[in-house]
Design a protein around this motif. Structure first.
Motif, short mmCIF file in Angstrom:
data_model
loop_
_atom_site.label_atom_id
_atom_site.label_comp_id
_atom_site.label_asym_id
_atom_site.label_seq_id
_atom_site.Cartn_x
_atom_site.Cartn_y
_atom_site.Cartn_z
N GLU A 34 5.35 -2.85 -0.84
CA GLU A 34 4.97 -3.39 -2.15
C GLU A 34 3.97 -2.43 -2.81
N LEU A 35 4.10 -2.27 -4.11
CA LEU A 35 3.15 -1.49 -4.89
C LEU A 35 2.63 -2.38 -6.01
N PHE A 36 1.34 -2.30 -6.24
CA PHE A 36 0.69 -3.09 -7.28
C PHE A 36 -0.11 -2.14 -8.15
N GLY A 37 -0.09 -2.35 -9.45
CA GLY A 37 -0.84 -1.48 -10.33
C GLY A 37 -1.60 -2.24 -11.39
N ALA A 49 -2.09 0.27 -5.74
CA ALA A 49 -2.22 -0.03 -4.32
C ALA A 49 -0.85 0.01 -3.67
N HIS A 50 -0.86 0.39 -2.41
CA HIS A 50 0.37 0.45 -1.61
C HIS A 50 0.16 -0.43 -0.39
N LEU A 51 1.01 -1.41 -0.24
CA LEU A 51 1.03 -2.26 0.94
C LEU A 51 2.26 -1.85 1.74
N ALA A 52 2.01 -1.15 2.84
CA ALA A 52 3.09 -0.61 3.67
C ALA A 52 3.33 -1.54 4.85
N PHE A 53 4.49 -2.16 4.89
CA PHE A 53 4.86 -3.03 6.00
C PHE A 53 5.41 -2.18 7.14
N ALA A 54 5.11 -2.58 8.36
CA ALA A 54 5.63 -1.87 9.53
C ALA A 54 7.15 -2.01 9.56
N ASP A 84 -6.98 -8.08 -2.68
CA ASP A 84 -6.77 -9.54 -2.63
C ASP A 84 -5.31 -9.88 -2.90
N ARG A 85 -4.72 -9.20 -3.86
CA ARG A 85 -3.31 -9.43 -4.17
C ARG A 85 -2.43 -9.07 -2.98
N ALA A 86 -2.73 -7.93 -2.35
CA ALA A 86 -1.96 -7.48 -1.19
C ALA A 86 -2.08 -8.46 -0.03
N VAL A 87 -3.26 -9.05 0.14
CA VAL A 87 -3.46 -10.02 1.23
C VAL A 87 -2.55 -11.23 1.03
N VAL A 88 -2.47 -11.73 -0.19
CA VAL A 88 -1.62 -12.89 -0.47
C VAL A 88 -0.16 -12.57 -0.16
N VAL A 89 0.30 -11.41 -0.63
CA VAL A 89 1.69 -11.02 -0.40
C VAL A 89 1.94 -10.83 1.10
N ALA A 90 1.02 -10.15 1.77
CA ALA A 90 1.19 -9.91 3.21
C ALA A 90 1.26 -11.22 3.99
#
Length: 187
Positions: A34-37, A49-54, A84-90
């Motif tokens: 996921e990418l958030f801007g 931000a970059h949320l990289a899933f394993a 905070d946004r990445a935490v919710v998505v994760a």
């Protein structure tokens, strides 16, 4: 690409060249990650931000977070908001542990992690933060939906405002041109 050499060093852990940044971008997995801007009023991307899933065959309950904020937009909490946004998505994707790998001198990134309650372990010039995430709930799913809609509305409003101001600027140019033409014809 807008990061200066010092900022690239903090973001990537080394003084990344344009070629290395492009290689990083080309390697992003848009299907998995996921990418958030955050955009400013001129629709310039000022934080991402970059949320990289394993990968599925490796520790599928983990994800890594990274963020870049343009120099002109720092100190406004954008990195924390994206975290905070990445935490919710994760959470909603079943992630139980978020990681942040950062240079120990990257105080801003480590502050974001500590503020969120992450455990930060320093190993020489590098630090790693671990944040245990609670399981997804009905509220976390609703939060994700609300945040997604808020982001879409924010972008749409900024897009419309930019179009409106461009339209007004065009009208002002035409008006100035007409005045100049009238001035020449009456002279």
């Amino acid at each position: 690409m807008g990061l200066n050499p010092s900022d690239r060093y903090l973001r990537f852990g080394y003084a990344a060249s344009d070629e290395q940044v492009n290689k990083y971008v080309d390697g992003l997995d848009f299907e998995r990650d996921e990418l958030f801007g955050i955009y400013n009023r001129r629709l310039d991307l000022i934080a991402i931000a970059h949320l990289a899933f394993a990968p599925p065959h490796q520790h599928s309950d983990c994800a890594e977070f990274g963020v870049s904020v343009s120099a002109s937009a720092r100190g406004r909490g954008y990195g924390s908001r994206l975290f905070d946004r990445a935490v919710v998505v994760a959470r909603n994707e079943g992630v139980g542990m978020m990681f942040i790998h950062a240079l120990s001198e990257n105080a801003a990134m480590l502050k974001i992690a500590r503020k969120a309650g992450a455990t930060v372990v320093r190993s020489g010039s590098e630090s790693e933060a671990h944040l245990q995430l609670p399981s997804a709930t009905f509220d976390s799913h609703l939060s994700e939906i609300a945040l997604e809609h808020f982001a879409e509305v924010d972008f749409l409003l900024k897009t419309r405002a930019k179009q409106f101001w461009s339209f007004l600027a065009g009208l002002q140019e035409m008006r100035s041109g007409l005045r100049a033409a009238r001035g020449k014809s009456s002279a």
